[in-house]
Design an enzyme around this catalytic site. Sequence first.
Site, mmCIF file in Angstrom:
data_model
loop_
_atom_site.group_PDB
_atom_site.id
_atom_site.type_symbol
_atom_site.label_atom_id
_atom_site.label_comp_id
_atom_site.label_asym_id
_atom_site.label_seq_id
_atom_site.Cartn_x
_atom_site.Cartn_y
_atom_site.Cartn_z
ATOM 1 N N ASN A 262 0.941 -1.231 0.109
ATOM 2 C CA ASN A 262 -0.052 -0.125 -0.015
ATOM 3 C C ASN A 262 0.811 1.228 0.156
ATOM 4 O OD1 ASN A 262 -1.628 2.397 1.020
ATOM 5 N ND2 ASN A 262 -3.081 0.889 1.564
ATOM 6 N N LYS B 169 0.474 3.825 3.028
ATOM 7 C CA LYS B 169 1.071 3.078 4.431
ATOM 8 C C LYS B 169 2.521 3.258 4.107
ATOM 9 C CE LYS B 169 -0.279 -0.454 6.161
ATOM 10 N NZ LYS B 169 -0.711 -1.978 6.538
ATOM 11 N N ASP C 34 0.125 -4.284 10.845
ATOM 12 C CA ASP C 34 -1.419 -4.534 10.332
ATOM 13 C C ASP C 34 -2.291 -3.500 11.328
ATOM 14 O OD1 ASP C 34 -3.370 -5.838 8.926
ATOM 15 O OD2 ASP C 34 -3.964 -6.970 10.266
ATOM 16 N N PHE D 113 -6.075 8.514 4.239
ATOM 17 C CA PHE D 113 -6.511 7.182 3.158
ATOM 18 C C PHE D 113 -7.366 6.361 4.075
ATOM 19 C CE2 PHE D 113 -2.517 6.095 5.052
ATOM 20 C CZ PHE D 113 -2.592 4.758 5.041
ATOM 21 N N ASP E 79 -9.666 7.334 7.058
ATOM 22 C CA ASP E 79 -9.312 8.552 7.780
ATOM 23 C C ASP E 79 -10.422 9.785 7.453
ATOM 24 O OD1 ASP E 79 -6.996 7.434 8.621
ATOM 25 O OD2 ASP E 79 -5.699 8.422 7.115
ATOM 26 N N HIS F 49 -2.138 6.176 15.397
ATOM 27 C CA HIS F 49 -1.937 4.784 15.737
ATOM 28 C C HIS F 49 -0.535 4.289 15.293
ATOM 29 C CE1 HIS F 49 -4.359 5.270 12.188
ATOM 30 N NE2 HIS F 49 -4.075 4.127 11.938
ATOM 31 N N ARG F 50 -0.304 4.754 13.986
ATOM 32 C CA ARG F 50 0.780 4.186 13.140
ATOM 33 C C ARG F 50 2.178 5.045 13.621
ATOM 34 N NH1 ARG F 50 -1.423 4.112 8.499
ATOM 35 N NH2 ARG F 50 -1.628 1.931 8.609
#
Length: 213
Positions: free
Chosen positions: A9, A12, A69, A159, A162, A188-189
């Site tokens: 992705n 990401k 993930d 994306f 979001d 979170h990421r």
Amino acid sequence: MRFVLATANEHKAREIEQILHALDVPVELVARPTDVPDVDETGATLEENARLKAVALCDATGEPVLADDTGLEVDALDGAPGVHSARFASPGPGARPDAERNTDKLLALLEDVPDDRRTARFVTVAIARFPDGREAAAIGTVEGRITRERRTSPTGEGFGYDPVFEPEEGRGLTFAEMSGSSKHEISHRGRAFRTLADGLRIMAALDETHEGE
């Protein structure tokens, strides 16, 4: 350290690169090889899926791998879509992620849910896997709520879900209305990969110590 990114992705991958670049982490990130097939995400948890991808890419390339993930957990849906977030609208083997249909389904299911019950959270599990079997893992979470309609801005870099996720710390903005740097500070990421970066620094320091003995 050099890592292959497990994700195919591009959104990401760009976020991970931006997060680690902002931390000034001395790593080289390599795009996932195009000849490596998709990994079946058959795990029952985000951690299991992240590890499946990390191990598969590590075995295929023989190099260290960064994998993650992410799941969106909506309280009114008993934690769904959760581990099935990427293929929420089209579950089953071989299904391709479809962000627009996923969001449409989510909003339809929550159409009659009042605002005070639209609470949700994003969760990311990030894993660094090495060919010798060593591993570092981290988790990042952000609380928020699901809006009633998509909200984006020309400068937003969001994306997936979001456009309908408004984080508690977002000053009333959805992730898709924020700049990349603003999002990464609370996302979170961002939280998962900042914690993972700390673990990688410790591993690197230990390696240097052992080499000097």
